[in-house]
Every structure is written in structure tokens, then in C-alpha cells.
Design a protein around this motif. Structure first.
Motif, PDB file in Angstrom:
ATOM      1  N   THR A 119       2.784  -2.756  22.816  1.00  0.00           N
ATOM      2  CA  THR A 119       3.572  -2.652  22.779  1.00  0.00           C
ATOM      3  C   THR A 119       4.061  -1.468  21.854  1.00  0.00           C
ATOM      4  O   THR A 119       2.913  -1.473  21.255  1.00  0.00           O
ATOM      5  N   GLY A 120       5.203  -1.036  21.837  1.00  0.00           N
ATOM      6  CA  GLY A 120       4.914   0.079  20.352  1.00  0.00           C
ATOM      7  C   GLY A 120       5.497   1.135  21.209  1.00  0.00           C
ATOM      8  O   GLY A 120       5.485   1.650  22.613  1.00  0.00           O
ATOM      9  N   SER A 121       6.281   2.173  20.469  1.00  0.00           N
ATOM     10  CA  SER A 121       6.425   3.192  20.216  1.00  0.00           C
ATOM     11  C   SER A 121       6.271   4.386  20.204  1.00  0.00           C
ATOM     12  O   SER A 121       5.560   5.235  20.237  1.00  0.00           O
ATOM     13  N   GLU A 122       5.497   4.026  18.372  1.00  0.00           N
ATOM     14  CA  GLU A 122       4.612   5.631  17.105  1.00  0.00           C
ATOM     15  C   GLU A 122       3.709   5.560  17.153  1.00  0.00           C
ATOM     16  O   GLU A 122       2.783   4.529  17.652  1.00  0.00           O
ATOM     17  N   ILE A 123       3.185   6.977  17.407  1.00  0.00           N
ATOM     18  CA  ILE A 123       1.675   7.446  17.917  1.00  0.00           C
ATOM     19  C   ILE A 123       1.767   7.505  15.837  1.00  0.00           C
ATOM     20  O   ILE A 123       2.444   7.929  15.339  1.00  0.00           O
ATOM     21  N   VAL A 124       0.909   6.247  15.189  1.00  0.00           N
ATOM     22  CA  VAL A 124       0.664   6.824  13.178  1.00  0.00           C
ATOM     23  C   VAL A 124      -0.344   7.393  13.182  1.00  0.00           C
ATOM     24  O   VAL A 124      -1.528   7.028  13.255  1.00  0.00           O
ATOM     25  N   VAL A 125      -0.258   8.515  12.788  1.00  0.00           N
ATOM     26  CA  VAL A 125      -1.451   8.767  12.267  1.00  0.00           C
ATOM     27  C   VAL A 125      -1.981   9.585  10.745  1.00  0.00           C
ATOM     28  O   VAL A 125      -1.022   9.334  10.058  1.00  0.00           O
ATOM     29  N   THR A 126      -2.598   8.353  10.260  1.00  0.00           N
ATOM     30  CA  THR A 126      -2.940   8.166   9.071  1.00  0.00           C
ATOM     31  C   THR A 126      -3.927   9.141   8.069  1.00  0.00           C
ATOM     32  O   THR A 126      -5.049   9.655   8.958  1.00  0.00           O
ATOM     33  N   GLY A 127      -3.343   9.770   6.866  1.00  0.00           N
ATOM     34  CA  GLY A 127      -3.405  10.615   6.638  1.00  0.00           C
ATOM     35  C   GLY A 127      -5.098   9.840   5.076  1.00  0.00           C
ATOM     36  O   GLY A 127      -5.112   8.934   4.430  1.00  0.00           O
ATOM     37  N   GLN A 128      -6.001  10.204   4.803  1.00  0.00           N
ATOM     38  CA  GLN A 128      -7.653   9.975   3.383  1.00  0.00           C
ATOM     39  C   GLN A 128      -7.434  11.501   2.979  1.00  0.00           C
ATOM     40  O   GLN A 128      -6.831  12.151   3.168  1.00  0.00           O
ATOM     41  N   ARG A 129      -7.884  10.845   1.604  1.00  0.00           N
ATOM     42  CA  ARG A 129      -8.265  11.829   0.897  1.00  0.00           C
ATOM     43  C   ARG A 129      -8.830  12.645   0.832  1.00  0.00           C
ATOM     44  O   ARG A 129      -9.838  12.860   1.935  1.00  0.00           O
ATOM     45  N   VAL A 160       4.568  10.162  14.126  1.00  0.00           N
ATOM     46  CA  VAL A 160       4.316   9.899  12.347  1.00  0.00           C
ATOM     47  C   VAL A 160       3.206  10.089  11.657  1.00  0.00           C
ATOM     48  O   VAL A 160       2.182   9.318  12.061  1.00  0.00           O
ATOM     49  N   PHE A 161       3.576  10.285  10.487  1.00  0.00           N
ATOM     50  CA  PHE A 161       2.120  11.028   9.857  1.00  0.00           C
ATOM     51  C   PHE A 161       2.445   9.968   7.895  1.00  0.00           C
ATOM     52  O   PHE A 161       3.465  10.274   7.642  1.00  0.00           O
ATOM     53  N   ARG A 162       1.644   9.407   7.958  1.00  0.00           N
ATOM     54  CA  ARG A 162       1.716   8.403   6.281  1.00  0.00           C
ATOM     55  C   ARG A 162       0.617   8.687   6.265  1.00  0.00           C
ATOM     56  O   ARG A 162      -0.788   8.171   6.159  1.00  0.00           O
ATOM     57  N   PRO A 163       0.672   9.421   4.526  1.00  0.00           N
ATOM     58  CA  PRO A 163       0.002  10.270   4.095  1.00  0.00           C
ATOM     59  C   PRO A 163      -0.874   8.584   3.328  1.00  0.00           C
ATOM     60  O   PRO A 163      -0.068   7.832   3.055  1.00  0.00           O
ATOM     61  N   HIS A 164      -1.826   9.654   2.601  1.00  0.00           N
ATOM     62  CA  HIS A 164      -2.497   8.610   1.340  1.00  0.00           C
ATOM     63  C   HIS A 164      -1.885   8.582   0.704  1.00  0.00           C
ATOM     64  O   HIS A 164      -1.223   9.045  -0.394  1.00  0.00           O
ATOM     65  N   PRO A 165      -1.977   7.018  -0.447  1.00  0.00           N
ATOM     66  CA  PRO A 165      -0.817   6.799  -0.898  1.00  0.00           C
ATOM     67  C   PRO A 165      -0.843   7.525  -2.524  1.00  0.00           C
ATOM     68  O   PRO A 165       0.172   8.065  -3.436  1.00  0.00           O
ATOM     69  N   VAL A 177       7.064  12.495   7.747  1.00  0.00           N
ATOM     70  CA  VAL A 177       6.433  11.362   7.502  1.00  0.00           C
ATOM     71  C   VAL A 177       6.879  10.337   6.818  1.00  0.00           C
ATOM     72  O   VAL A 177       8.139   9.883   6.377  1.00  0.00           O
ATOM     73  N   GLN A 178       5.749   9.286   6.927  1.00  0.00           N
ATOM     74  CA  GLN A 178       6.276   7.802   6.489  1.00  0.00           C
ATOM     75  C   GLN A 178       5.590   6.914   5.497  1.00  0.00           C
ATOM     76  O   GLN A 178       4.589   7.604   5.106  1.00  0.00           O
ATOM     77  N   THR A 179       6.507   7.289   4.563  1.00  0.00           N
ATOM     78  CA  THR A 179       6.046   6.468   3.172  1.00  0.00           C
ATOM     79  C   THR A 179       5.811   5.360   2.303  1.00  0.00           C
ATOM     80  O   THR A 179       5.861   4.634   2.690  1.00  0.00           O
ATOM     81  N   PRO A 180       4.602   5.969   2.118  1.00  0.00           N
ATOM     82  CA  PRO A 180       4.041   4.136   1.515  1.00  0.00           C
ATOM     83  C   PRO A 180       4.065   3.683   0.648  1.00  0.00           C
ATOM     84  O   PRO A 180       4.901   5.039  -0.578  1.00  0.00           O
ATOM     85  N   HIS A 181       4.907   2.483   0.217  1.00  0.00           N
ATOM     86  CA  HIS A 181       5.459   2.098  -0.726  1.00  0.00           C
ATOM     87  C   HIS A 181       4.707   1.328  -1.753  1.00  0.00           C
ATOM     88  O   HIS A 181       4.122  -0.062  -0.718  1.00  0.00           O
ATOM     89  N   ARG A 182       4.053   0.680  -2.841  1.00  0.00           N
ATOM     90  CA  ARG A 182       3.097   0.018  -3.098  1.00  0.00           C
ATOM     91  C   ARG A 182       4.031  -1.699  -3.727  1.00  0.00           C
ATOM     92  O   ARG A 182       5.048  -1.555  -3.467  1.00  0.00           O
ATOM     93  N   LEU A 183       3.289  -2.490  -3.116  1.00  0.00           N
ATOM     94  CA  LEU A 183       3.856  -3.932  -3.049  1.00  0.00           C
ATOM     95  C   LEU A 183       3.864  -4.169  -4.278  1.00  0.00           C
ATOM     96  O   LEU A 183       3.725  -4.647  -5.534  1.00  0.00           O
ATOM     97  N   HIS A 184       5.012  -4.886  -5.014  1.00  0.00           N
ATOM     98  CA  HIS A 184       5.017  -5.736  -6.314  1.00  0.00           C
ATOM     99  C   HIS A 184       3.991  -6.532  -6.341  1.00  0.00           C
ATOM    100  O   HIS A 184       4.320  -7.039  -5.197  1.00  0.00           O
ATOM    101  N   SER A 185       3.667  -6.659  -7.830  1.00  0.00           N
ATOM    102  CA  SER A 185       3.265  -7.403  -8.122  1.00  0.00           C
ATOM    103  C   SER A 185       1.445  -7.458  -7.807  1.00  0.00           C
ATOM    104  O   SER A 185       1.070  -8.579  -7.664  1.00  0.00           O
ATOM    105  N   THR A 186       1.598  -6.090  -7.583  1.00  0.00           N
ATOM    106  CA  THR A 186      -0.439  -5.798  -7.312  1.00  0.00           C
ATOM    107  C   THR A 186      -0.919  -5.271  -7.640  1.00  0.00           C
ATOM    108  O   THR A 186       0.269  -3.507  -8.496  1.00  0.00           O
ATOM    109  N   TYR A 187      -1.889  -4.470  -7.920  1.00  0.00           N
ATOM    110  CA  TYR A 187      -2.466  -3.356  -8.546  1.00  0.00           C
ATOM    111  C   TYR A 187      -1.589  -2.259  -8.429  1.00  0.00           C
ATOM    112  O   TYR A 187      -1.502  -0.726  -8.317  1.00  0.00           O
TER     113      TYR A 187
END
Length: 284
Positions: A119-129, A160-165, A177-187
Motif C-alpha cells: 500500500t502507500g500513495s507517495e513516491i519518496v525521492v531521497t537526496g544524498q550529498r 515528494v523529495f526528502r533531502p539529505h539532512p 519537500v519532506q523536511t528531515p527532523h533529528r531524533l532527540h537524544s541521538t547524535y
């Protein structure tokens, strides 16, 4: 065998990992020399050619142009900040990786391949450096443009595009654009799993998100140079009918691409790699 290493050209979070790698090499009888361009092989941290690692690019090019192997250490994606990637001549599917010797290793690493999503609706294009040597001779902007054009011609699903954080890129063709969010308590871990909640498929060139998508059960479309290629699709004309192959053998293989600091310090992956034909050929 003499191996060159370059301490000052290592990312700060990689210093302890590099030191563990060098300790393991000493245990194996490898002679180490710092900042040398005249060794039998070299080790560098990452193929990101920027910041502290910018000077690694000429080192890599020098050794490879002389047909000498280059170990590449990198941040892992299986268990971020706990396992670390180690390949020879790169960190993609075209690199040299240790042979599968431990059929229980992926269980030891607690790797689980979730059931394939249908299932699912979106195509997520992921970025890299864009400053990464993983692109090889491919121009990132041209690749993104081609991918988006192909997707538009083969599916009506939202893209949707998910850039490299840590590397923001302005796409040549505008999409949400899908904005990456840093997980709390991680480096520096980010919420990639949350970004897959509505995903039908993930498109990635040859970096971590391709393999991460496969582990989460989301079909992936990747370049032939990706580590995820054996369990992914390449042809975007099949975006509506992606491959969902068995992943058992791939799990064994991907589990031999990343290692803990203690395993590196013991020389475990280094020994497996030094047994590869590439080292016997280079020393013949």
C-alpha cells in the motif's frame, strides 16, 4: 604490507573508529605510515569530499590511479553510531566487501526485514550529498531531473523529495519537500522511518535510504551501484509494479558491510578484506 592513514582528514565522530581500525591492522601485522602517498594501500574516512575530508579526494585518486586499494570507513546505517561501514575502493555496491562468513551475523545485529508493503500513495525521492564521491561521473542535477521526468511519465502518484539532512539541494524541478527532523537524544539520527508512512516506493541513487527502505519493507528503486540493488528495482517504468524479492541472502551480505568498534579493533573485517583477491593481485 604498508598502509597509509590520514588522522587529520577524519571527521571528528570518526576518530575513535579510525583508531580502532588501525589497532586491528596492527594486530594483523600491517605496517602503518601516516600521511604517505607511497604505501601499498591507504585508509580514508568517507568519500565526502568537503570539510576535513576534502584532502582525501586527491589521496583516493592517487592510490586508485596507481591500482592500489583504498579502505574507506564511513558512518553506518544499520545501527547508526554503533556500526560503521568498511569497504575497499568505496562504500557502494561496486566496492569490495568482506565475504559472507557468519550466517548468524545479521541475527546478531538484530536486523529485521519487515514484510513488503503493498500500500502507500507517495513516491519518496531521497537526496544524498552532492559532494560525495559515491556519484562517480554522474551529475546529481542531471540525475534528479531525469528521475523526476521519468516518474511523471510513469505514475500519477504524488512525488515528494526528502533531502539529505546535512546537504540541502535545490531540485531542478520543484516538488514538495519532506523536511528531515533529528531524533532527540541521538547524535545525528533522523526520522527517516516517519518519512515512509505514506510511501509506495523510495527512489535513491546509491546511498543509505535505498537499503533503509528495503529493511522497512518499502520497495526501492536505485542505481545499479547501490548496495540495495539485489533487492530493488532499477527501471522506473515499473514504478507501479516494483520488485519485492526474498531478502534472506541480501541480509547476510549487508550484515558484512558494517562493524562495531570492538570488531574493528580486533581486526575482524580487515582480515576478511585482506583475504580478498584484490590484495593478492595488487601484491603479486
Amino acid at each position: 604490507m604498508r598502509m597509509a592513514y590520514f588522522t587529520k582528514q577524519c571527521a571528528q565522530n570518526g576518530t575513535a573508529v579510525l583508531n580502532a581500525f588501525l589497532t586491528g591492522c596492527r594486530h594483523l601485522g600491517v605496517e602503518l605510515t601516516e600521511n604517505s602517498l607511497d604505501a601499498d594501500c591507504a585508509v580514508i574516512w568517507s568519500m565526502v569530499w568537503s570539510g576535513r575530508m576534502r584532502s582525501n579526494q586527491p589521496v583516493y585518486q592517487h592510490y586508485r590511479s596507481n591500482n592500489k586499494p583504498v579502505f574507506v570507513l564511513e558512518v553506518g546505517m544499520l545501527h547508526r553510531d554503533r556500526t560503521w561501514k568498511l569497504g575497499v575502493n568505496g562504500t557502494t555496491g561496486h566496492a569490495v566487501w568482506p565475504a559472507v562468513t557468519d550466517r548468524k551475523r545479521y541475527h546478531k545485529l538484530a536486523l529485521i526485514a519487515r514484510p513488503w508493503r503493498r500500500t502507500g500513495s507517495e513516491i519518496v525521492v531521497t537526496g544524498q550529498r552532492g559532494d560525495s564521491g559515491q556519484w562517480g561521473a554522474v551529475d546529481p542535477e542531471s540525475w534528479y531531473r531525469q528521475v523526476l521526468e521519468q516518474l511523471r511519465s510513469h505514475t500519477d502518484r504524488p512525488i515528494v523529495f526528502r533531502p539529505h539532512p546535512r546537504f540541502r539541494y535545490q531540485l531542478p524541478v520543484p516538488v514538495p519537500v519532506q523536511t528531515p527532523h533529528r531524533l532527540h537524544s541521538t547524535y545525528d539520527s533522523y526520522d527517516f522511518e516517519n518519512g515512509l508512512r505514506r510511501a509506495w516506493a523510495v527512489e535513491n541513487f546509491n546511498s543509505g535510504p535505498g537499503s533503509q527502505a528495503v529493511l522497512h519493507g518499502v520497495p526501492a528503486f536505485v542505481d545499479a551501484s547501490s548496495l540495495a540493488t539485489p533487492v530493488s528495482s532499477i527501471d522506473l517504468s515499473t514504478i507501479e509494479s516494483p520488485q519485492r524479492p526474498d531478502r534472506e541472502q541480501w541480509l547476510h551480505q549487508i550484515a558484512h558491510t558494517e562493524w562495531t568498534v570492538s570488531e574493528l579493533a580486533a581486526g575482524m573485517p580487515q582480515k576478511l578484506l585482506l583475504d580478498c583477491d584484490i590484495f593478492h593481485a595488487s601484491s603479486a
